[in-house]
Design a protein around this motif. Structure first.
Motif, PDB file in Angstrom:
ATOM      1  N   ARG A 114      40.254  34.716  42.239  1.00 40.35           N
ATOM      2  CA  ARG A 114      38.979  34.518  42.934  1.00 40.35           C
ATOM      3  C   ARG A 114      38.481  33.117  42.620  1.00 40.35           C
ATOM      4  NH1 ARG A 114      35.081  39.647  42.327  1.00 40.35           N
ATOM      5  NH2 ARG A 114      34.005  38.404  43.921  1.00 40.35           N
ATOM      6  N   THR A 115      38.053  32.398  43.630  1.00 45.80           N
ATOM      7  CA  THR A 115      37.676  31.011  43.422  1.00 45.80           C
ATOM      8  C   THR A 115      36.444  30.641  44.229  1.00 45.80           C
ATOM      9  OG1 THR A 115      38.511  28.721  43.498  1.00 45.80           O
ATOM     10  CG2 THR A 115      39.280  30.222  45.221  1.00 45.80           C
ATOM     11  N   TRP A 116      35.635  29.770  43.642  1.00 46.26           N
ATOM     12  CA  TRP A 116      34.401  29.304  44.285  1.00 46.26           C
ATOM     13  C   TRP A 116      34.316  27.793  44.168  1.00 46.26           C
ATOM     14  CZ3 TRP A 116      29.917  28.961  46.830  1.00 46.26           C
ATOM     15  CH2 TRP A 116      28.922  28.097  46.357  1.00 46.26           C
ATOM     16  N   HIS A 117      33.877  27.145  45.246  1.00 47.90           N
ATOM     17  CA  HIS A 117      33.566  25.722  45.169  1.00 47.90           C
ATOM     18  C   HIS A 117      32.270  25.476  45.930  1.00 47.90           C
ATOM     19  CE1 HIS A 117      33.910  21.448  44.811  1.00 47.90           C
ATOM     20  NE2 HIS A 117      35.051  21.570  44.145  1.00 47.90           N
ATOM     21  N   PRO A 118      31.324  24.740  45.312  1.00 46.49           N
ATOM     22  CA  PRO A 118      30.010  24.543  45.930  1.00 46.49           C
ATOM     23  C   PRO A 118      29.967  23.520  47.047  1.00 46.49           C
ATOM     24  CG  PRO A 118      30.116  23.354  43.873  1.00 46.49           C
ATOM     25  CD  PRO A 118      31.396  24.134  43.974  1.00 46.49           C
ATOM     26  N   SER A 119      30.949  22.611  47.107  1.00 48.99           N
ATOM     27  CA  SER A 119      30.831  21.523  48.084  1.00 48.99           C
ATOM     28  C   SER A 119      32.129  21.086  48.744  1.00 48.99           C
ATOM     29  CB  SER A 119      30.191  20.295  47.410  1.00 48.99           C
ATOM     30  OG  SER A 119      30.949  19.916  46.276  1.00 48.99           O
ATOM     31  N   LEU A 120      33.257  21.543  48.218  1.00 49.99           N
ATOM     32  CA  LEU A 120      34.552  21.168  48.772  1.00 49.99           C
ATOM     33  C   LEU A 120      35.377  22.408  49.074  1.00 49.99           C
ATOM     34  CD1 LEU A 120      35.481  18.258  46.313  1.00 49.99           C
ATOM     35  CD2 LEU A 120      34.592  18.021  48.648  1.00 49.99           C
ATOM     36  N   ILE A 168      44.353  35.764  47.248  1.00 51.57           N
ATOM     37  CA  ILE A 168      43.386  34.683  47.050  1.00 51.57           C
ATOM     38  C   ILE A 168      42.075  35.083  47.719  1.00 51.57           C
ATOM     39  CG2 ILE A 168      42.878  32.239  47.382  1.00 51.57           C
ATOM     40  CD1 ILE A 168      45.342  32.684  45.697  1.00 51.57           C
ATOM     41  N   TRP A 169      41.023  35.178  46.937  1.00 53.92           N
ATOM     42  CA  TRP A 169      39.692  35.479  47.472  1.00 53.92           C
ATOM     43  C   TRP A 169      38.831  34.251  47.230  1.00 53.92           C
ATOM     44  CZ3 TRP A 169      36.607  40.566  46.042  1.00 53.92           C
ATOM     45  CH2 TRP A 169      35.446  40.633  46.849  1.00 53.92           C
ATOM     46  N   ALA A 170      38.634  33.462  48.283  1.00 54.41           N
ATOM     47  CA  ALA A 170      37.952  32.182  48.166  1.00 54.41           C
ATOM     48  C   ALA A 170      36.550  32.247  48.750  1.00 54.41           C
ATOM     49  CB  ALA A 170      38.748  31.096  48.868  1.00 54.41           C
ATOM     50  N   LEU A 171      35.617  31.655  48.015  1.00 54.35           N
ATOM     51  CA  LEU A 171      34.220  31.589  48.427  1.00 54.35           C
ATOM     52  C   LEU A 171      33.820  30.122  48.415  1.00 54.35           C
ATOM     53  CD1 LEU A 171      31.551  33.227  48.986  1.00 54.35           C
ATOM     54  CD2 LEU A 171      31.158  33.123  46.517  1.00 54.35           C
ATOM     55  N   MET A 172      33.209  29.660  49.507  1.00 53.53           N
ATOM     56  CA  MET A 172      32.849  28.250  49.591  1.00 53.53           C
ATOM     57  C   MET A 172      31.586  28.079  50.420  1.00 53.53           C
ATOM     58  SD  MET A 172      35.783  27.027  52.340  1.00 53.53           S
ATOM     59  CE  MET A 172      34.943  25.560  52.934  1.00 53.53           C
ATOM     60  N   THR A 224      37.030  29.607  38.855  1.00 51.63           N
ATOM     61  CA  THR A 224      38.216  30.380  39.222  1.00 51.63           C
ATOM     62  C   THR A 224      38.394  31.507  38.218  1.00 51.63           C
ATOM     63  OG1 THR A 224      39.291  28.394  40.115  1.00 51.63           O
ATOM     64  CG2 THR A 224      40.678  30.308  39.724  1.00 51.63           C
ATOM     65  N   VAL A 225      38.688  32.705  38.728  1.00 52.56           N
ATOM     66  CA  VAL A 225      38.946  33.863  37.868  1.00 52.56           C
ATOM     67  C   VAL A 225      40.345  34.387  38.169  1.00 52.56           C
ATOM     68  CG1 VAL A 225      38.211  36.167  37.166  1.00 52.56           C
ATOM     69  CG2 VAL A 225      36.501  34.473  37.856  1.00 52.56           C
ATOM     70  N   TYR A 226      41.142  34.568  37.120  1.00 49.00           N
ATOM     71  CA  TYR A 226      42.508  35.056  37.252  1.00 49.00           C
ATOM     72  C   TYR A 226      42.610  36.474  36.713  1.00 49.00           C
ATOM     73  CZ  TYR A 226      43.680  30.062  37.643  1.00 49.00           C
ATOM     74  OH  TYR A 226      43.746  28.743  38.014  1.00 49.00           O
ATOM     75  N   ARG A 227      43.274  37.326  37.460  1.00 50.26           N
ATOM     76  CA  ARG A 227      43.569  38.679  36.978  1.00 50.26           C
ATOM     77  C   ARG A 227      45.066  38.917  36.985  1.00 50.26           C
ATOM     78  NH1 ARG A 227      40.127  43.837  38.265  1.00 50.26           N
ATOM     79  NH2 ARG A 227      39.097  42.827  36.488  1.00 50.26           N
ATOM     80  N   VAL A 228      45.587  39.322  35.832  1.00 52.52           N
ATOM     81  CA  VAL A 228      47.003  39.650  35.679  1.00 52.52           C
ATOM     82  C   VAL A 228      47.104  41.144  35.408  1.00 52.52           C
ATOM     83  CG1 VAL A 228      49.111  39.227  34.362  1.00 52.52           C
ATOM     84  CG2 VAL A 228      47.496  37.358  34.762  1.00 52.52           C
ATOM     85  N   GLU A 229      47.932  41.827  36.189  1.00 50.30           N
ATOM     86  CA  GLU A 229      48.041  43.278  36.028  1.00 50.30           C
ATOM     87  C   GLU A 229      49.002  43.638  34.902  1.00 50.30           C
ATOM     88  OE1 GLU A 229      46.101  45.300  37.442  1.00 50.30           O
ATOM     89  OE2 GLU A 229      45.208  43.961  38.922  1.00 50.30           O
ATOM     90  N   VAL A 230      48.706  43.124  33.724  1.00 47.08           N
ATOM     91  CA  VAL A 230      49.463  43.431  32.514  1.00 47.08           C
ATOM     92  C   VAL A 230      48.447  43.823  31.451  1.00 47.08           C
ATOM     93  CG1 VAL A 230      51.010  42.532  30.729  1.00 47.08           C
ATOM     94  CG2 VAL A 230      51.307  41.818  33.104  1.00 47.08           C
ATOM     95  N   ASP A 235      41.578  39.116  31.726  1.00 46.48           N
ATOM     96  CA  ASP A 235      41.187  38.237  32.821  1.00 46.48           C
ATOM     97  C   ASP A 235      40.743  36.902  32.221  1.00 46.48           C
ATOM     98  OD1 ASP A 235      41.641  40.355  34.486  1.00 46.48           O
ATOM     99  OD2 ASP A 235      39.539  40.736  34.967  1.00 46.48           O
ATOM    100  N   HIS A 236      40.962  35.837  32.960  1.00 48.13           N
ATOM    101  CA  HIS A 236      40.558  34.495  32.512  1.00 48.13           C
ATOM    102  C   HIS A 236      39.630  33.879  33.538  1.00 48.13           C
ATOM    103  CE1 HIS A 236      43.947  35.008  29.795  1.00 48.13           C
ATOM    104  NE2 HIS A 236      43.680  33.856  29.210  1.00 48.13           N
ATOM    105  N   VAL A 237      38.616  33.174  33.061  1.00 45.13           N
ATOM    106  CA  VAL A 237      37.717  32.449  33.954  1.00 45.13           C
ATOM    107  C   VAL A 237      37.745  30.972  33.568  1.00 45.13           C
ATOM    108  CG1 VAL A 237      35.697  32.907  32.504  1.00 45.13           C
ATOM    109  CG2 VAL A 237      35.376  32.278  34.893  1.00 45.13           C
ATOM    110  N   VAL A 238      37.842  30.112  34.588  1.00 50.99           N
ATOM    111  CA  VAL A 238      37.852  28.666  34.398  1.00 50.99           C
ATOM    112  C   VAL A 238      36.651  28.079  35.120  1.00 50.99           C
ATOM    113  CG1 VAL A 238      39.107  26.511  34.770  1.00 50.99           C
ATOM    114  CG2 VAL A 238      40.368  28.614  34.282  1.00 50.99           C
ATOM    115  N   ARG A 239      35.779  27.403  34.379  1.00 52.53           N
ATOM    116  CA  ARG A 239      34.621  26.733  34.965  1.00 52.53           C
ATOM    117  C   ARG A 239      34.820  25.233  34.788  1.00 52.53           C
ATOM    118  NH1 ARG A 239      28.971  27.485  32.119  1.00 52.53           N
ATOM    119  NH2 ARG A 239      29.922  25.883  30.798  1.00 52.53           N
ATOM    120  N   GLU A 240      35.009  24.548  35.911  1.00 47.81           N
ATOM    121  CA  GLU A 240      35.305  23.126  35.846  1.00 47.81           C
ATOM    122  C   GLU A 240      34.096  22.332  35.381  1.00 47.81           C
ATOM    123  OE1 GLU A 240      37.413  21.568  39.240  1.00 47.81           O
ATOM    124  OE2 GLU A 240      38.256  23.553  39.678  1.00 47.81           O
ATOM    125  N   GLY A 241      34.368  21.259  34.639  1.00 50.73           N
ATOM    126  CA  GLY A 241      33.302  20.438  34.090  1.00 50.73           C
ATOM    127  C   GLY A 241      32.941  19.264  34.977  1.00 50.73           C
TER     128      GLY A 241
END
Length: 281
Positions: A114-120, A168-172, A224-230, A235-241
């Motif tokens: 799952r991913t989000w971008h505010p302007s791009l 891929i679930w994208a929100l923009m 961005t949030v990653y989900r691994v079915e293991v 789950d991991h979340v990445v927040r860009e700086g």
């Protein structure tokens, strides 16, 4: 706070968790396992958390102490050898962002991103021309050759995710459709690519219209949030700086859940995927 990355991969985490299970099944403490290695108990703890490299010699000793048979030991060491081989992304390491070095194994095993971008346009839906133009603006510190390599790497990521049918679930924001990146041809190609992506069964694209109300992700940086079915992999979340190439990475359940809730609230307020396709017309 973001957890410090340790270079561990999905395969290493699975194997480390297996070692922990075997030790507990054998009824041994950290100290007893460490005595077999001639090491400190903290060493065993770090091995089981994949915070240190899994040495084949140490692993073989632990498996023997834990009572693993020849077949199980051979299988385990075979998987360890495979885990220690360089990932497919190794040729691009020199131009990867630091956070990507540890997260690529997670991304490569993800069932949903799952991913989000505010302007791009979110990175995983960018065309080569658009991605290169973004780096021209946001990464003036890089050479043209490095920017080309980064674009090549992004296309490899997209191809591999499509091949393994990662959802891929994208929100923009619709602002991305009105913010010129590159020339007119680049923007036209990017919009056409988004229209095609929105038709793919593994892609969900939602767009917040320009005249829409504020929502839960308003003002939030790219996420961005990653989900691994293991079971062993969180789950991991990445927040860009704000600084180029920087990001915070979390895998704590509470933090990831909080960000997922924000995404859920924001997706509820965004245009339905069918309506988002109309935004691209």
């Amino acid at each position: 706070m973001a957890r410090e990355r340790s270079g561990r991969t999905v395969a290493h985490l699975v194997l480390a968790t297996r070692l922990k299970t075997l030790r507990e099944s054998a009824g041994l403490s950290f100290r007893q396992a460490a005595e077999a290695l001639g090491a400190h108990p903290a060493t065993v703890r770090r091995i089981e958390q994949a915070q240190t490299s899994l040495d084949a010699g140490q692993v073989s000793t632990l498996l023997s102490v834990y009572g693993a048979g020849p077949a199980e030991t051979e299988e385990f060491l075979g998987k360890l050898a495979a885990a220690n081989r360089p990932g497919w992304w190794h040729p691009w390491r020199a131009v990867m962002d630091v956070w990507q070095l540890d997260l690529m194994s997670v991304e490569s095993a993800a069932s949903i991103i799952r991913t989000w971008h505010p302007s791009l346009v979110p990175a995983l839906l960018r065309t080569p021309a658009y991605a290169r133009a973004v780096d021209d603006v946001l990464r003036p510190d890089l050479s043209p050759a490095d920017k080309d390599r980064r674009t090549e790497f992004l296309m490899q990521r997209q191809d591999r995710l499509r091949a393994q049918q990662t959802r891929i679930w994208a929100l923009m924001s619709a602002a991305a459709l009105h913010t010129r990146v590159g020339d007119a041809q680049t923007m036209a190609g990017q919009k056409e690519s988004l229209r095609s992506a929105a038709e793919r069964p593994e892609v969900t694209l939602q767009i917040h219209p320009l005249d829409g109300p504020a929502h839960a992700m308003t003002g939030k940086p790219p996420l961005t949030v990653y989900r691994v079915e293991v079971p062993e992999i969180s789950d991991h979340v990445v927040r860009e700086g704000c600084l180029p190439g920087t990001a915070d990475v979390w895998d704590a359940h509470e933090t990831v859940t909080a960000y997922l809730m924000l995404l859920d609230y924001s997706c509820t307020a965004a245009s339905h995927p069918h309506e988002s396709k109309e935004e691209l017309a």
